[in-house]
Design a protein around this motif. Structure first.
Motif, PDB file in Angstrom:
ATOM      1  N   TYR A 156      -0.077  14.067  43.643  1.00 54.44           N
ATOM      2  CA  TYR A 156      -1.259  14.151  42.553  1.00 54.44           C
ATOM      3  C   TYR A 156      -0.795  12.947  40.526  1.00 54.44           C
ATOM      4  CZ  TYR A 156       1.821  18.147  40.016  1.00 54.44           C
ATOM      5  OH  TYR A 156       3.013  18.315  39.193  1.00 54.44           O
ATOM      6  N   TYR A 179      -0.490  13.183  37.533  1.00 56.16           N
ATOM      7  CA  TYR A 179       0.645  13.303  36.881  1.00 56.16           C
ATOM      8  C   TYR A 179       2.401  13.680  37.286  1.00 56.16           C
ATOM      9  CZ  TYR A 179       4.257  15.930  33.213  1.00 56.16           C
ATOM     10  OH  TYR A 179       4.906  16.001  32.190  1.00 56.16           O
ATOM     11  N   GLU A 227      -1.720   7.187  30.900  1.00 52.66           N
ATOM     12  CA  GLU A 227      -2.472   8.140  31.897  1.00 52.66           C
ATOM     13  C   GLU A 227      -4.209   7.334  32.384  1.00 52.66           C
ATOM     14  OE1 GLU A 227      -0.696   9.564  30.180  1.00 52.66           O
ATOM     15  OE2 GLU A 227      -0.603  11.634  31.333  1.00 52.66           O
ATOM     16  N   TYR A 253      -5.194   6.332  36.182  1.00 51.54           N
ATOM     17  CA  TYR A 253      -6.425   6.732  37.200  1.00 51.54           C
ATOM     18  C   TYR A 253      -7.945   5.493  37.133  1.00 51.54           C
ATOM     19  CZ  TYR A 253      -5.255  11.431  34.976  1.00 51.54           C
ATOM     20  OH  TYR A 253      -4.358  12.218  34.776  1.00 51.54           O
ATOM     21  N   SER A 293      -2.946  24.963  40.133  1.00 51.60           N
ATOM     22  CA  SER A 293      -1.662  24.902  39.333  1.00 51.60           C
ATOM     23  C   SER A 293      -2.507  25.852  38.059  1.00 51.60           C
ATOM     24  CB  SER A 293      -1.601  23.751  38.364  1.00 51.60           C
ATOM     25  OG  SER A 293      -2.474  23.442  37.314  1.00 51.60           O
ATOM     26  N   ASN A 310      -4.450  17.155  34.122  1.00 49.89           N
ATOM     27  CA  ASN A 310      -3.154  16.684  35.124  1.00 49.89           C
ATOM     28  C   ASN A 310      -2.189  16.642  33.427  1.00 49.89           C
ATOM     29  OD1 ASN A 310      -2.371  15.580  37.117  1.00 49.89           O
ATOM     30  ND2 ASN A 310      -4.618  14.893  36.855  1.00 49.89           N
ATOM     31  N   LEU A 311      -3.888  16.795  32.632  1.00 49.67           N
ATOM     32  CA  LEU A 311      -3.144  16.763  30.960  1.00 49.67           C
ATOM     33  C   LEU A 311      -2.954  18.474  30.108  1.00 49.67           C
ATOM     34  CD1 LEU A 311      -5.761  15.224  28.556  1.00 49.67           C
ATOM     35  CD2 LEU A 311      -3.208  14.328  29.056  1.00 49.67           C
ATOM     36  N   GLU A 312      -3.284  18.910  31.031  1.00 49.92           N
ATOM     37  CA  GLU A 312      -3.307  20.475  30.795  1.00 49.92           C
ATOM     38  C   GLU A 312      -1.141  20.373  31.842  1.00 49.92           C
ATOM     39  OE1 GLU A 312      -5.628  23.164  32.367  1.00 49.92           O
ATOM     40  OE2 GLU A 312      -7.312  22.765  30.869  1.00 49.92           O
ATOM     41  N   GLU A 313      -1.147  20.012  32.838  1.00 49.15           N
ATOM     42  CA  GLU A 313      -0.087  20.174  33.134  1.00 49.15           C
ATOM     43  C   GLU A 313       1.617  19.573  32.564  1.00 49.15           C
ATOM     44  OE1 GLU A 313       1.774  19.697  37.688  1.00 49.15           O
ATOM     45  OE2 GLU A 313      -0.736  19.727  37.175  1.00 49.15           O
ATOM     46  N   LYS A 314       0.647  18.516  32.351  1.00 46.87           N
ATOM     47  CA  LYS A 314       1.041  17.690  31.903  1.00 46.87           C
ATOM     48  C   LYS A 314       1.782  18.203  30.103  1.00 46.87           C
ATOM     49  CE  LYS A 314       2.620  13.018  29.252  1.00 46.87           C
ATOM     50  NZ  LYS A 314       2.094  11.423  29.067  1.00 46.87           N
ATOM     51  N   LEU A 326       2.358  21.693  29.792  1.00 49.12           N
ATOM     52  CA  LEU A 326       2.399  22.364  29.492  1.00 49.12           C
ATOM     53  C   LEU A 326       4.200  22.262  30.177  1.00 49.12           C
ATOM     54  CD1 LEU A 326       0.558  24.640  32.164  1.00 49.12           C
ATOM     55  CD2 LEU A 326       0.994  25.611  29.815  1.00 49.12           C
ATOM     56  N   ASP A 327       4.045  21.428  30.597  1.00 46.03           N
ATOM     57  CA  ASP A 327       5.405  20.346  31.159  1.00 46.03           C
ATOM     58  C   ASP A 327       6.420  20.796  29.508  1.00 46.03           C
ATOM     59  OD1 ASP A 327       7.595  20.188  32.769  1.00 46.03           O
ATOM     60  OD2 ASP A 327       6.811  17.725  33.200  1.00 46.03           O
TER      61      ASP A 327
END
Lengths: 107, 132
Positions: free
Chosen positions: A25, A27, A45, A49, A69, B31-35, B37-38
């Motif tokens: 995916y 990220y 990013e 995309y 997630s 994906n931004l949220e995951e980044k 959190l990371d």
């Protein structure tokens, strides 16, 4: 840090290659790129995309919703048969290109 | 995290609504949220993490190009121009022929203006060829 315009034409193949290894995916891919290049190249990013859209339109990759997630459902990408064939071709082409450029710029 | 949502909304505001847009917005936000959190896990403050994620996102223009936001391609009008020029010149030429034979049948002069008028469709023909 690599200038982005010089690597731009190769982003499709880099990303295809990463997706070939396993379904990934967004990220995860950008993190993997930074990790493998030891932060010498970081993909933006927005660019990532754009590449996904392009590859999906050309039917080189497919997406599906997978693992959850904290935020929501991750969108995973998977390479298609066509994508594999395309990548093979690109790799051959790259080897040839590299040899030619090396003839002039190496040594 | 609300700031991220606002940022993503702002990013995509120029793109016309579509299912594709909704899907990609969701993906980007996820994906931004995951980044973020990371980054927090790596020891950053939430505020810093969000700012870093936003700064590193890059220029949305790339993505816009992949959407239908491209400038509409100019419709190829050269064929219509050619047809118009042919019909137009035919009308003008027939008018000359009519005047010629009606008023002065003894002198054939209509070929001269005809020759001039024919440049019009000829030019349009080349424009059409060139646009192909």
């Amino acid at each position: 840090m690599i200038r982005s315009d010089i690597i731009r034409g190769h982003l499709d193949s880099i990303i295809l290659r990463l997706i070939l290894e396993k379904d990934r995916y967004g990220y995860e891919i950008s993190k993997e790129i930074s990790l493998r290049t030891d932060n010498r190249f970081q993909i933006k990013e927005a660019t990532l995309y754009a590449v996904f859209q392009r590859l999906e339109k050309k039917e080189l990759i497919e997406s599906y919703l997978g693992g959850v997630s904290q935020g929501g459902k991750r969108k995973y990408y998977k390479i298609t048969m066509l994508g594999k064939a395309y990548l093979n071709e690109i790799v051959t082409e790259w080897k040839e290109l590299k040899e030619i450029i090396d003839l002039f710029l190496e040594g | 995290m609300k700031k991220l949502k606002i940022y993503v909304d702002e990013l995509f505001k120029d793109i016309p609504e579509s299912d594709q847009k909704i899907a990609i917005k969701e993906e980007v936000l996820e994906n931004l949220e995951e980044k973020v959190l990371d980054l927090i896990e790596q020891g950053k403050e939430e505020e810093d993490a969000i700012n870093k994620a936003i700064v590193e996102f890059g220029d949305i223009e790339d993505l816009k190009n992949e959407f239908g936001v491209k400038k509409p391609v100019n419709k190829n009008m050269t064929k219509i121009n050619l047809a118009y020029s042919i019909w137009g010149s035919l009308l003008i030429i027939s008018l000359f022929i009519f005047i010629n034979f009606y008023y002065s049948p003894s002198v054939i002069w209509f070929v001269y203006p005809t020759f001039v008028v024919l440049w019009w469709p000829l030019t349009m023909y080349f424009k059409w060829q060139r646009s192909k």
